[in-house]
Motif scaffolding. Structure first.
Motif, PDB file in Angstrom:
ATOM      1  N   UNK A 166      64.039  56.128  44.263  1.00  0.00           N
ATOM      2  CA  UNK A 166      64.321  57.075  43.181  1.00  0.00           C
ATOM      3  C   UNK A 166      65.269  56.493  42.133  1.00  0.00           C
ATOM      4  N   UNK A 167      66.137  55.582  42.562  1.00  0.00           N
ATOM      5  CA  UNK A 167      67.112  55.000  41.636  1.00  0.00           C
ATOM      6  C   UNK A 167      66.816  53.532  41.332  1.00  0.00           C
ATOM      7  N   UNK A 168      65.668  53.040  41.804  1.00  0.00           N
ATOM      8  CA  UNK A 168      65.264  51.681  41.470  1.00  0.00           C
ATOM      9  C   UNK A 168      65.869  50.598  42.330  1.00  0.00           C
ATOM     10  N   UNK A 169      66.310  50.954  43.535  1.00  0.00           N
ATOM     11  CA  UNK A 169      66.824  49.941  44.467  1.00  0.00           C
ATOM     12  C   UNK A 169      65.721  49.584  45.452  1.00  0.00           C
ATOM     13  N   UNK A 170      65.311  48.332  45.451  1.00  0.00           N
ATOM     14  CA  UNK A 170      64.282  47.890  46.396  1.00  0.00           C
ATOM     15  C   UNK A 170      64.970  47.199  47.561  1.00  0.00           C
ATOM     16  N   UNK A 220      63.921  39.409  39.962  1.00  0.00           N
ATOM     17  CA  UNK A 220      63.004  40.506  40.265  1.00  0.00           C
ATOM     18  C   UNK A 220      63.402  41.759  39.494  1.00  0.00           C
ATOM     19  N   UNK A 221      62.441  42.558  39.129  1.00  0.00           N
ATOM     20  CA  UNK A 221      62.748  43.776  38.383  1.00  0.00           C
ATOM     21  C   UNK A 221      63.245  44.891  39.303  1.00  0.00           C
ATOM     22  N   UNK A 222      63.855  45.883  38.686  1.00  0.00           N
ATOM     23  CA  UNK A 222      64.077  47.154  39.385  1.00  0.00           C
ATOM     24  C   UNK A 222      62.760  47.912  39.343  1.00  0.00           C
ATOM     25  N   UNK A 223      62.380  48.477  40.453  1.00  0.00           N
ATOM     26  CA  UNK A 223      61.167  49.297  40.492  1.00  0.00           C
ATOM     27  C   UNK A 223      61.603  50.700  40.894  1.00  0.00           C
ATOM     28  N   UNK A 224      61.299  51.642  40.029  1.00  0.00           N
ATOM     29  CA  UNK A 224      61.789  53.008  40.225  1.00  0.00           C
ATOM     30  C   UNK A 224      60.616  53.978  40.305  1.00  0.00           C
ATOM     31  N   UNK A 225      60.681  54.865  41.292  1.00  0.00           N
ATOM     32  CA  UNK A 225      59.685  55.918  41.443  1.00  0.00           C
ATOM     33  C   UNK A 225      60.426  57.242  41.629  1.00  0.00           C
ATOM     34  N   UNK A 226      60.581  57.999  40.537  1.00  0.00           N
ATOM     35  CA  UNK A 226      61.413  59.202  40.600  1.00  0.00           C
ATOM     36  C   UNK A 226      60.896  60.289  41.518  1.00  0.00           C
TER      37      UNK A 226
END
Length: 202
Positions: free
Chosen positions: A123-127, A75-81
């Protein structure tokens, strides 16, 4: 990542003797058409470690990227700053083009669903949250053309518990995303993006 790829290709074409070994190893991640690009809103990043952020781009066939995406990569990292640190979010990954874009009778095919994701993690891409549907790799069928893999991020209402019904849990395809969003009062996505890929043998 995308800009760097374009620069490397340009240098390969301009520098004498650069063609061949260097140019042949360079991949370009093309950005989406204007119509598909319009879905990408809010600076949501989808990061596969080997290639970086694939938001709003086509996955190229070169370097075996399409094959790795469907057979190897996790799975990808998904980041939302811009996530609010103390708020919770719901992440949805779907394929609206199953079995193909011309006749999407299995829309939406659910590839990943996670609720209760803290904004500070986003914010740091940890789901990290409650996994309602485990991540499944994009695997478009042969000759079905390009599929869109869409990521939609919703703010989860305070004290709202998000879940799937037994019927939804039994099937990934033909998922009524609108009903799901309405049932839990998720509203419009705060951010969304997508990438396009097709079967690696096509």
């Amino acid at each position: 990542m995308k800009l760097l790829g374009a620069v490397l290709v340009a240098l390969a074409l301009l520098v004498p003797g650069a063609r061949g070994s260097e140019a042949s190893r360079t991949c370009i991640f093309q950005t989406l058409s204007e119509a598909d690009h319009g879905f990408c809103r809010g600076d949501l990043e989808v990061i596969y470690p080997e290639v970086g952020d694939v938001s709003c781009s086509y996955i190229p066939k070169c370097q075996g990227y399409r094959q790795k995406l469907s057979q190897e990569w996790g799975r990808p990292r998904v980041r939302f700053p811009w996530a609010k640190k103390n708020k919770k979010y719901v992440l949805v990954m779907v394929d609206p083009d199953s079995p193909n874009r011309a006749n999407p009778r299995h829309r939406f095919w659910r590839h990943w669903l996670v609720s209760d994701i803290l904004g500070s993690d986003l914010r740091v891409g940890r789901i990290k949250g409650k996994v309602l549907t485990d991540y499944s790799r994009p695997k478009p069928s042969r000759y079905s053309g390009y599929h869109r893999y869409q990521f939609r991020l919703y703010r989860q209402p305070t004290h709202q518990t998000v879940s799937l019904s037994p019927e939804e849990q039994d099937s990934l395809g033909t998922w009524d995303l609108k009903d799901f969003v309405d049932d839990f009062h998720l509203g419009q996505p705060v951010a969304s993006t997508q990438f396009l890929t097709k079967n690696y043998k096509d």
